[in-house]
Design a protein around this motif. Sequence first.
Motif, PDB file in Angstrom:
ATOM      1  N   ALA A   1     -21.229  -8.549 -18.192  1.00 54.45           N
ATOM      2  CA  ALA A   1     -20.682  -8.857 -19.321  1.00 54.45           C
ATOM      3  C   ALA A   1     -20.631  -7.707 -20.458  1.00 54.45           C
ATOM      4  CB  ALA A   1     -21.521 -10.142 -19.855  1.00 54.45           C
ATOM      5  N   GLN A   2     -21.798  -7.296 -20.516  1.00 54.69           N
ATOM      6  CA  GLN A   2     -21.970  -5.890 -21.302  1.00 54.69           C
ATOM      7  C   GLN A   2     -20.700  -4.742 -21.111  1.00 54.69           C
ATOM      8  OE1 GLN A   2     -26.004  -4.668 -21.360  1.00 54.69           O
ATOM      9  NE2 GLN A   2     -26.769  -6.628 -22.290  1.00 54.69           N
ATOM     10  N   THR A   3     -20.687  -4.759 -19.935  1.00 55.09           N
ATOM     11  CA  THR A   3     -19.693  -3.698 -19.618  1.00 55.09           C
ATOM     12  C   THR A   3     -18.242  -4.205 -20.105  1.00 55.09           C
ATOM     13  OG1 THR A   3     -20.993  -2.902 -17.744  1.00 55.09           O
ATOM     14  CG2 THR A   3     -18.586  -2.256 -17.798  1.00 55.09           C
ATOM     15  N   PHE A   4     -17.843  -5.241 -19.687  1.00 55.49           N
ATOM     16  CA  PHE A   4     -16.748  -5.957 -20.293  1.00 55.49           C
ATOM     17  C   PHE A   4     -16.542  -5.846 -21.700  1.00 55.49           C
ATOM     18  CE2 PHE A   4     -13.828  -9.510 -21.486  1.00 55.49           C
ATOM     19  CZ  PHE A   4     -12.859  -9.073 -20.765  1.00 55.49           C
ATOM     20  N   GLU A   5     -17.683  -5.976 -22.306  1.00 56.28           N
ATOM     21  CA  GLU A   5     -17.487  -5.917 -23.982  1.00 56.28           C
ATOM     22  C   GLU A   5     -17.246  -4.641 -24.317  1.00 56.28           C
ATOM     23  OE1 GLU A   5     -20.277  -7.144 -27.750  1.00 56.28           O
ATOM     24  OE2 GLU A   5     -21.073  -7.311 -25.674  1.00 56.28           O
TER      25      GLU A   5
ATOM     26  N   GLU B   1     -15.527  -2.306 -22.654  1.00 53.78           N
ATOM     27  CA  GLU B   1     -14.365  -2.089 -22.213  1.00 53.78           C
ATOM     28  C   GLU B   1     -13.490  -2.339 -23.234  1.00 53.78           C
ATOM     29  OE1 GLU B   1     -13.746  -3.512 -18.427  1.00 53.78           O
ATOM     30  OE2 GLU B   1     -14.768  -1.699 -17.494  1.00 53.78           O
ATOM     31  N   GLN B   2     -13.664  -3.424 -23.838  1.00 52.86           N
ATOM     32  CA  GLN B   2     -13.011  -4.339 -24.881  1.00 52.86           C
ATOM     33  C   GLN B   2     -13.107  -3.454 -26.298  1.00 52.86           C
ATOM     34  OE1 GLN B   2     -10.638  -6.405 -24.423  1.00 52.86           O
ATOM     35  NE2 GLN B   2     -11.196  -6.311 -22.140  1.00 52.86           N
ATOM     36  N   SER B   3     -14.418  -3.011 -26.460  1.00 55.28           N
ATOM     37  CA  SER B   3     -14.556  -2.169 -27.654  1.00 55.28           C
ATOM     38  C   SER B   3     -13.780  -0.562 -27.346  1.00 55.28           C
ATOM     39  CB  SER B   3     -16.201  -1.938 -28.041  1.00 55.28           C
ATOM     40  OG  SER B   3     -16.638  -3.073 -27.821  1.00 55.28           O
ATOM     41  N   ALA B   4     -13.761  -0.148 -26.234  1.00 54.78           N
ATOM     42  CA  ALA B   4     -13.112   1.092 -26.214  1.00 54.78           C
ATOM     43  C   ALA B   4     -11.643   0.914 -26.415  1.00 54.78           C
ATOM     44  CB  ALA B   4     -13.306   1.617 -24.741  1.00 54.78           C
ATOM     45  N   LYS B   5     -10.965  -0.185 -26.081  1.00 54.89           N
ATOM     46  CA  LYS B   5      -9.654  -0.273 -26.383  1.00 54.89           C
ATOM     47  C   LYS B   5      -9.495  -0.583 -27.844  1.00 54.89           C
ATOM     48  CE  LYS B   5      -8.662  -2.771 -22.176  1.00 54.89           C
ATOM     49  NZ  LYS B   5      -8.305  -4.081 -21.276  1.00 54.89           N
ATOM     50  N   GLN B   6     -10.472  -1.231 -28.529  1.00 56.30           N
ATOM     51  CA  GLN B   6     -10.410  -1.339 -30.054  1.00 56.30           C
ATOM     52  C   GLN B   6     -10.427   0.117 -30.610  1.00 56.30           C
ATOM     53  OE1 GLN B   6     -13.376  -3.995 -31.415  1.00 56.30           O
ATOM     54  NE2 GLN B   6     -12.588  -5.760 -30.077  1.00 56.30           N
ATOM     55  N   ILE B   7     -11.199   0.950 -30.087  1.00 57.18           N
ATOM     56  CA  ILE B   7     -11.126   2.639 -30.586  1.00 57.18           C
ATOM     57  C   ILE B   7      -9.865   2.910 -30.560  1.00 57.18           C
ATOM     58  CG2 ILE B   7     -12.150   4.777 -30.180  1.00 57.18           C
ATOM     59  CD1 ILE B   7     -14.708   3.332 -29.263  1.00 57.18           C
ATOM     60  N   GLN B   8      -9.023   2.589 -29.593  1.00 49.23           N
ATOM     61  CA  GLN B   8      -7.690   3.471 -29.348  1.00 49.23           C
ATOM     62  C   GLN B   8      -6.666   2.705 -30.584  1.00 49.23           C
ATOM     63  OE1 GLN B   8      -6.518   5.684 -27.694  1.00 49.23           O
ATOM     64  NE2 GLN B   8      -4.402   5.327 -28.346  1.00 49.23           N
ATOM     65  N   ALA B   9      -7.138   1.278 -30.828  1.00 50.23           N
ATOM     66  CA  ALA B   9      -6.262   0.721 -31.900  1.00 50.23           C
ATOM     67  C   ALA B   9      -6.765   1.249 -33.210  1.00 50.23           C
ATOM     68  CB  ALA B   9      -6.352  -0.801 -31.692  1.00 50.23           C
ATOM     69  N   GLN B  10      -7.959   1.304 -33.541  1.00 47.43           N
ATOM     70  CA  GLN B  10      -8.629   2.089 -34.766  1.00 47.43           C
ATOM     71  C   GLN B  10      -7.931   3.538 -34.881  1.00 47.43           C
ATOM     72  OE1 GLN B  10     -12.716   1.574 -34.491  1.00 47.43           O
ATOM     73  NE2 GLN B  10     -12.565  -0.512 -34.670  1.00 47.43           N
ATOM     74  N   LEU B  11      -7.818   4.187 -34.076  1.00 47.35           N
ATOM     75  CA  LEU B  11      -7.420   5.582 -34.092  1.00 47.35           C
ATOM     76  C   LEU B  11      -5.765   5.532 -34.365  1.00 47.35           C
ATOM     77  CD1 LEU B  11      -7.545   8.488 -33.506  1.00 47.35           C
ATOM     78  CD2 LEU B  11      -7.005   8.194 -31.172  1.00 47.35           C
TER      79      LEU B  11
ATOM     80  N   LEU C   1     -23.053   1.898 -19.171  1.00 46.98           N
ATOM     81  CA  LEU C   1     -23.005   0.560 -18.793  1.00 46.98           C
ATOM     82  C   LEU C   1     -22.619   0.401 -17.272  1.00 46.98           C
ATOM     83  CD1 LEU C   1     -22.078  -1.349 -21.992  1.00 46.98           C
ATOM     84  CD2 LEU C   1     -24.309  -1.256 -21.117  1.00 46.98           C
ATOM     85  N   GLN C   2     -21.494   1.056 -16.935  1.00 46.36           N
ATOM     86  CA  GLN C   2     -21.303   1.121 -15.556  1.00 46.36           C
ATOM     87  C   GLN C   2     -22.205   1.736 -14.747  1.00 46.36           C
ATOM     88  OE1 GLN C   2     -17.384   3.154 -15.660  1.00 46.36           O
ATOM     89  NE2 GLN C   2     -16.252   1.251 -16.175  1.00 46.36           N
ATOM     90  N   LYS C   3     -22.715   2.853 -14.853  1.00 45.03           N
ATOM     91  CA  LYS C   3     -24.173   3.472 -14.220  1.00 45.03           C
ATOM     92  C   LYS C   3     -25.132   2.157 -13.874  1.00 45.03           C
ATOM     93  CE  LYS C   3     -21.754   6.821 -12.970  1.00 45.03           C
ATOM     94  NZ  LYS C   3     -20.942   6.973 -11.903  1.00 45.03           N
ATOM     95  N   GLN C   4     -25.648   1.508 -15.012  1.00 44.33           N
ATOM     96  CA  GLN C   4     -26.490   0.483 -15.076  1.00 44.33           C
ATOM     97  C   GLN C   4     -26.170  -0.473 -14.161  1.00 44.33           C
ATOM     98  OE1 GLN C   4     -27.696  -0.599 -19.383  1.00 44.33           O
ATOM     99  NE2 GLN C   4     -28.261   1.552 -19.792  1.00 44.33           N
ATOM    100  N   LEU C   5     -24.937  -0.949 -14.372  1.00 46.60           N
ATOM    101  CA  LEU C   5     -24.417  -2.073 -13.593  1.00 46.60           C
ATOM    102  C   LEU C   5     -24.692  -1.514 -12.043  1.00 46.60           C
ATOM    103  CD1 LEU C   5     -23.186  -4.853 -13.175  1.00 46.60           C
ATOM    104  CD2 LEU C   5     -20.984  -3.669 -13.707  1.00 46.60           C
ATOM    105  N   GLU C   6     -24.315  -0.348 -11.581  1.00 47.87           N
ATOM    106  CA  GLU C   6     -24.484   0.100 -10.342  1.00 47.87           C
ATOM    107  C   GLU C   6     -25.650   0.020  -9.713  1.00 47.87           C
ATOM    108  OE1 GLU C   6     -22.430   3.891 -10.060  1.00 47.87           O
ATOM    109  OE2 GLU C   6     -20.422   3.159 -10.475  1.00 47.87           O
TER     110      GLU C   6
END
Length: 377
Positions: free
Chosen positions: A108-112, A114-124, A205-210
Amino acid sequence: MDLLLILTYAGLCVVIFKVFRIPLNKWSVPTAILGGVIILGSLLLVMNYNHPYGKYAKEVYVSIPIVPAVRGLVVSVDAMPNAPLNKGDVLFKIDPRPYQLKVEQLSAQTFEAEQSAKQIQAQLELAQARQKQAKADRDRARQSFSRYAKGSRTKGVFSKQEVENRRQLYLAAEASLEAAEADLRRAGFAHESTIDGVNTQVLQLQKQLEAAQYDLERTVVVAPMAGMVTQVALRAGVMAVPMPLRPAMVFIPEQENLFAGSFWQNSLERMKPGFEAELIIDAVPGHVFKGEVVSVLPAMSEGEFQFGGTLVSARQLSTHGRAIAVIKLDADWNRYNLPRGVQGKMAIYSDQFTHVSVMRRILLRMLGWLNYVFPMK
């Protein structure tokens, strides 16, 4: 073995004295004794040096302590003791629920992230648009200020108050542009915080998930290779901990049958890889196993010392060490269905005085026959 040779000679002398009716007098008895000392002594010296005998021999094998990689309650023990296992067969299972919950939480944290990373693109993109708008407003305010200032100087059309107002509007537009550019740089830094094109927060977070998924997989403990487990005391409900000093099981992998024997050091020159060797086992009376020397271990524990706070004592140096030779058998050992670690006796036949080796072979077989009654120690 030397005692067997002496008894054999004594028995032979008794037979000769009886069959040929040799009288027992001061000449015949000392002659038989002195001849035995000379003959047997010479044979024993030549035989013991050139064809060494190991009184203590034992099958050696490697065992693997099974230590779980994660901590948890054992929910099932699937491995049957002393039964053959293949690589990957399940040994036991640990309760996976805590690790499954951890995986779900990190998913769940990784998905969140990833969505925040997409928001960073929109903010840019938003910051880029605002910067362009602020730049256009600044340019327009500058042109207006220039026009008012020029009109005030040449024709006196605009008052000083109007020119000052335009100048303030221009300065405000310039400040707004600087703020927009600062926002653009901040958005750019956030967007550029990547490794191989992946946002650093997402990657972390991906590495923590792995790692959590790896721990979840390790709740099922499997056989590292083909082999078996023995003396299984593990039961469901036991707390398994990743502590090397307290393994949950002992796994014995499939491996070739090797025997190690201890020898006196005076025969080391007659113990070389490739020499013929014979072995008798207490559990198989009357049978001699043939093989060859694989290696002579290059170090003995009696001369070992390690870094520490104590000195090596003279008593330790006075301990007489024995060399260890390892042999590999030629015969099919598995058909005897013997447990690993059985013991016996070993002889090595060098390439010197090969005719004397016949005596060593005979004596070794005599010891093997004695195993029918009791093993000689």
